[in-house]
Design a protein around this motif. Sequence first.
Motif, PDB file in Angstrom:
ATOM      1  N   LEU A  45       0.849  -1.200   0.000  1.00 45.14           N
ATOM      2  CA  LEU A  45       0.000   0.000   0.000  1.00 45.14           C
ATOM      3  C   LEU A  45       0.888   1.255   0.000  1.00 45.14           C
ATOM      4  O   LEU A  45       0.692   2.159   0.806  1.00 45.14           O
ATOM      5  CB  LEU A  45      -0.950  -0.027   1.197  1.00 45.14           C
ATOM      6  N   PHE A  46       1.866   1.266  -0.877  1.00 47.50           N
ATOM      7  CA  PHE A  46       2.764   2.411  -1.095  1.00 47.50           C
ATOM      8  C   PHE A  46       3.563   2.758   0.155  1.00 47.50           C
ATOM      9  O   PHE A  46       3.829   3.916   0.440  1.00 47.50           O
ATOM     10  CB  PHE A  46       1.973   3.648  -1.574  1.00 47.50           C
ATOM     11  N   ASN A  47       3.869   1.706   0.924  1.00 47.13           N
ATOM     12  CA  ASN A  47       4.702   1.860   2.122  1.00 47.13           C
ATOM     13  C   ASN A  47       4.079   2.688   3.239  1.00 47.13           C
ATOM     14  O   ASN A  47       4.767   3.087   4.167  1.00 47.13           O
ATOM     15  CB  ASN A  47       6.072   2.467   1.774  1.00 47.13           C
ATOM     16  N   THR A  48       2.799   2.956   3.140  1.00 38.47           N
ATOM     17  CA  THR A  48       2.158   3.632   4.279  1.00 38.47           C
ATOM     18  C   THR A  48       0.687   3.242   4.380  1.00 38.47           C
ATOM     19  O   THR A  48      -0.018   3.165   3.363  1.00 38.47           O
ATOM     20  CB  THR A  48       2.281   5.168   4.202  1.00 38.47           C
ATOM     21  N   VAL A  49       0.253   2.967   5.617  1.00 42.65           N
ATOM     22  CA  VAL A  49      -1.178   2.714   5.831  1.00 42.65           C
ATOM     23  C   VAL A  49      -1.765   3.777   6.764  1.00 42.65           C
ATOM     24  O   VAL A  49      -2.899   3.657   7.201  1.00 42.65           O
ATOM     25  CB  VAL A  49      -1.431   1.295   6.411  1.00 42.65           C
ATOM     26  N   THR A  50      -0.970   4.786   7.045  1.00 42.84           N
ATOM     27  CA  THR A  50      -1.453   5.835   7.952  1.00 42.84           C
ATOM     28  C   THR A  50      -2.743   6.442   7.407  1.00 42.84           C
ATOM     29  O   THR A  50      -2.802   6.849   6.245  1.00 42.84           O
ATOM     30  CB  THR A  50      -0.380   6.945   8.101  1.00 42.84           C
ATOM     31  N   ASP A  51      -3.775   6.418   8.264  1.00 38.84           N
ATOM     32  CA  ASP A  51      -5.100   6.945   7.936  1.00 38.84           C
ATOM     33  C   ASP A  51      -5.805   6.186   6.811  1.00 38.84           C
ATOM     34  O   ASP A  51      -6.839   6.642   6.310  1.00 38.84           O
ATOM     35  CB  ASP A  51      -5.040   8.444   7.598  1.00 38.84           C
ATOM     36  N   LYS A  52      -5.266   5.025   6.425  1.00 41.82           N
ATOM     37  CA  LYS A  52      -5.997   4.216   5.439  1.00 41.82           C
ATOM     38  C   LYS A  52      -6.976   3.315   6.184  1.00 41.82           C
ATOM     39  O   LYS A  52      -6.710   2.886   7.308  1.00 41.82           O
ATOM     40  CB  LYS A  52      -5.027   3.369   4.611  1.00 41.82           C
ATOM     41  N   ARG A  53      -8.093   3.023   5.507  1.00 44.34           N
ATOM     42  CA  ARG A  53      -9.093   2.128   6.114  1.00 44.34           C
ATOM     43  C   ARG A  53      -8.850   0.718   5.579  1.00 44.34           C
ATOM     44  O   ARG A  53      -8.789   0.510   4.362  1.00 44.34           O
ATOM     45  CB  ARG A  53     -10.498   2.619   5.774  1.00 44.34           C
ATOM     46  N   ILE A  54      -8.700  -0.200   6.506  1.00 42.81           N
ATOM     47  CA  ILE A  54      -8.399  -1.578   6.117  1.00 42.81           C
ATOM     48  C   ILE A  54      -9.402  -2.528   6.786  1.00 42.81           C
ATOM     49  O   ILE A  54      -9.628  -2.442   7.998  1.00 42.81           O
ATOM     50  CB  ILE A  54      -6.957  -1.954   6.523  1.00 42.81           C
ATOM     51  N   ALA A  55      -9.983  -3.397   5.967  1.00 48.32           N
ATOM     52  CA  ALA A  55     -10.934  -4.381   6.514  1.00 48.32           C
ATOM     53  C   ALA A  55     -10.176  -5.652   6.889  1.00 48.32           C
ATOM     54  O   ALA A  55      -9.359  -6.147   6.102  1.00 48.32           O
ATOM     55  CB  ALA A  55     -12.000  -4.700   5.473  1.00 48.32           C
ATOM     56  N   VAL A  56     -10.454  -6.148   8.090  1.00 51.90           N
ATOM     57  CA  VAL A  56      -9.859  -7.415   8.518  1.00 51.90           C
ATOM     58  C   VAL A  56     -11.001  -8.421   8.601  1.00 51.90           C
ATOM     59  O   VAL A  56     -11.900  -8.298   9.433  1.00 51.90           O
ATOM     60  CB  VAL A  56      -9.167  -7.266   9.900  1.00 51.90           C
ATOM     61  N   LEU A  57     -10.968  -9.413   7.702  1.00 53.66           N
ATOM     62  CA  LEU A  57     -12.015 -10.436   7.717  1.00 53.66           C
ATOM     63  C   LEU A  57     -11.506 -11.659   8.459  1.00 53.66           C
ATOM     64  O   LEU A  57     -10.572 -12.327   8.025  1.00 53.66           O
ATOM     65  CB  LEU A  57     -12.421 -10.809   6.283  1.00 53.66           C
ATOM     66  N   GLY A  58     -12.104 -11.916   9.592  1.00 51.46           N
ATOM     67  CA  GLY A  58     -11.714 -13.069  10.416  1.00 51.46           C
ATOM     68  C   GLY A  58     -10.771 -12.656  11.512  1.00 51.46           C
ATOM     69  O   GLY A  58      -9.744 -12.012  11.266  1.00 51.46           O
ATOM     70  N   PHE A  59     -11.147 -13.012  12.741  1.00 53.40           N
ATOM     71  CA  PHE A  59     -10.276 -12.683  13.876  1.00 53.40           C
ATOM     72  C   PHE A  59      -9.936 -13.930  14.692  1.00 53.40           C
ATOM     73  O   PHE A  59      -8.984 -13.947  15.453  1.00 53.40           O
ATOM     74  CB  PHE A  59     -10.957 -11.623  14.755  1.00 53.40           C
ATOM     75  N   ALA A  60     -10.721 -15.002  14.520  1.00 47.19           N
ATOM     76  CA  ALA A  60     -10.446 -16.259  15.235  1.00 47.19           C
ATOM     77  C   ALA A  60      -9.165 -16.888  14.685  1.00 47.19           C
ATOM     78  O   ALA A  60      -8.764 -16.598  13.555  1.00 47.19           O
ATOM     79  CB  ALA A  60     -11.611 -17.218  15.053  1.00 47.19           C
ATOM     80  N   PHE A  61      -8.544 -17.781  15.461  1.00 41.22           N
ATOM     81  CA  PHE A  61      -7.264 -18.337  15.000  1.00 41.22           C
ATOM     82  C   PHE A  61      -7.434 -19.377  13.903  1.00 41.22           C
ATOM     83  O   PHE A  61      -6.481 -19.738  13.222  1.00 41.22           O
ATOM     84  CB  PHE A  61      -6.451 -18.885  16.178  1.00 41.22           C
ATOM     85  N   LYS A  62      -8.664 -19.848  13.712  1.00 36.70           N
ATOM     86  CA  LYS A  62      -9.010 -20.723  12.589  1.00 36.70           C
ATOM     87  C   LYS A  62     -10.515 -20.684  12.444  1.00 36.70           C
ATOM     88  O   LYS A  62     -11.207 -20.128  13.311  1.00 36.70           O
ATOM     89  CB  LYS A  62      -8.518 -22.158  12.834  1.00 36.70           C
TER      90      LYS A  62
END
Length: 491
Positions: free
Chosen positions: A322-339
Amino acid sequence: MVIQKICCIGAGYVGGPTCSVMALKCPDIEITVVDLSKDRIAQWNSNEKLPIFEPGLMEIVQQCRGRNLFFSTDIVSAIRKADLIFISVNTPTKTFGMGKGRAADLKYVEGAARMIAENAEGNKIVVEKSTVPVRAAESIMNILKANNKPNSSYQILSNPEFLAEGTAVQDLLHADRVLIGGEETAEGQEAVRQLSWVYEHWIPSSKVVTMNTWSSELSKLAANAFLAQRISSINSLSAVCEATGADVSEVARAVGLDTRIGPKFLQASVGFGGSCFQKDILNLVYICECLNLPHVAAYWQQVIDMNEYQKSRFAEKVVSSLFNTVTDKRIAVLGFAFKKNTGDTRESPAIYVSTHLLAEGAHLHIYDPKVEPHQIVDDLNSSTMDPDIVNRNVVIHSDAYSATKNTHALIVCTEWDEFVTLDYEKIYADMMKPAYIFDGRKILDHDFLQNLGFHVQTIGKKMHRDVARAWGCFFLLVLGSIPAVSNMGVI
Ligand code: NAD
Ligand code: UDX
């Protein structure tokens, strides 16, 4: 003696499912699962939601509860009336003192042993179901003997549990093997026979394997170490694949077709998580160090180190792409369980990835089908150590579409089936452009997603449009005609 009553101390991921299946298969035995936690026991007694999610478990609990399966906080009476007592309490890694960060913390096992010693009368079989260091049974026996009531006697058995979360019910119903370790005395062997009899209600006797106590204790650590080692091995090769254009799925398939190796546990991923692998290998490493076996300790430590490398490699790939920066970017994380198929987040790689991105200034939009929102917040708070960051920069969503809307990138951290069949055309339309997908579980159709317009990155495979450029850079580097470039991410 015939076992008529069983008590299980510890109503967690192991005690709950194990005793539920045992009650289902042994209607002639009364089983009481006890815990210090009133909340946990109340949830086990509820018809709405059990304290853990396991496919098929609720049906079994509802069938047996109140018949021959009971959940209670009355530990004393359950111990008193039981013929056989399972110790199924947690054995986390020590967080302070001697062996900090590596040794298993046996305070809960010791607490359970002391409760047994204080309350048990008559002959009892005490079974270590928790995963413990080799020779822990000796410590339990010392506690029991030092506090022995005049009319009581004990046999200690080791009976480690091999269930995996998400498939616990099936694993318990169709166990590959049941391991029972006991003393080689007549009384010890009689206790082994008693516990074997319980399992033989549903497990073929050929699969009930008996051995000495120390072998049984070590076999549990060894099995987890071997399984985790396979994942670290394939993950190490995934880095080679990304650097060369080989595809780790093809390599895993080719390797796994060798019947001596077999296909299981060769799925490259963002890294392994869960409450067992890391804890048990660290415990093994610590035991080896204490036994003055530094080479063996270093060998197994490498399995953990490779897993850390894999998690950080993945998180760094997200930032660099992501162009070496994610500052202030919105990122979706799908899945938080370990499996998939569990709500458990212990040591989940999603925690590592999320924390890394938060530290880089990203705004996270997280969705998991089974993890409670407060659990996600607790995990991130304890890992960022700054509740302010989590309050400001994390939003928990109740579906994947709202989590991905208006985001710059989407990261798959858990391999939930529902993520495979999402409407990615709609997701693409609703995301910022260029839209990125980072598939940490290798579950998505990458060609299809690229055709939709997504920029796709995954584990162990350089995506088509990256390959030509990466090889071009490689040859130019070899020829020494250009300076090294650190970021091969392609827009
Ligand atoms: P867990 O944390 O889910 O459950 C342990 C329970 O024990 C907790 O509810 C806690 O309140 C209770 N407890 C602690 N001390 C107690 C005491 N003195 N009296 C009554 N209750 C007490 O842990 P878990 O995941 O079920 O793991 C239990 C053991 O089984 C560990 O040693 C673990 O390594 C091993 N194991 C776990 C898995 C797994 O998939 N989770 C698989 C195989 C083996
Ligand atoms: C593990 C052991 O499998 C089980 O026998 C033991 O009793 C407890 O520890 P569990 O941690 O519940 O079970 O799940 P498991 O299926 O082993 O997965 C552990 C982690 O490895 C997960 O994060 C999973 O996603 C990951 N994994 C598994 C991979 O990355 N690749 C694989 O090929 C398999």
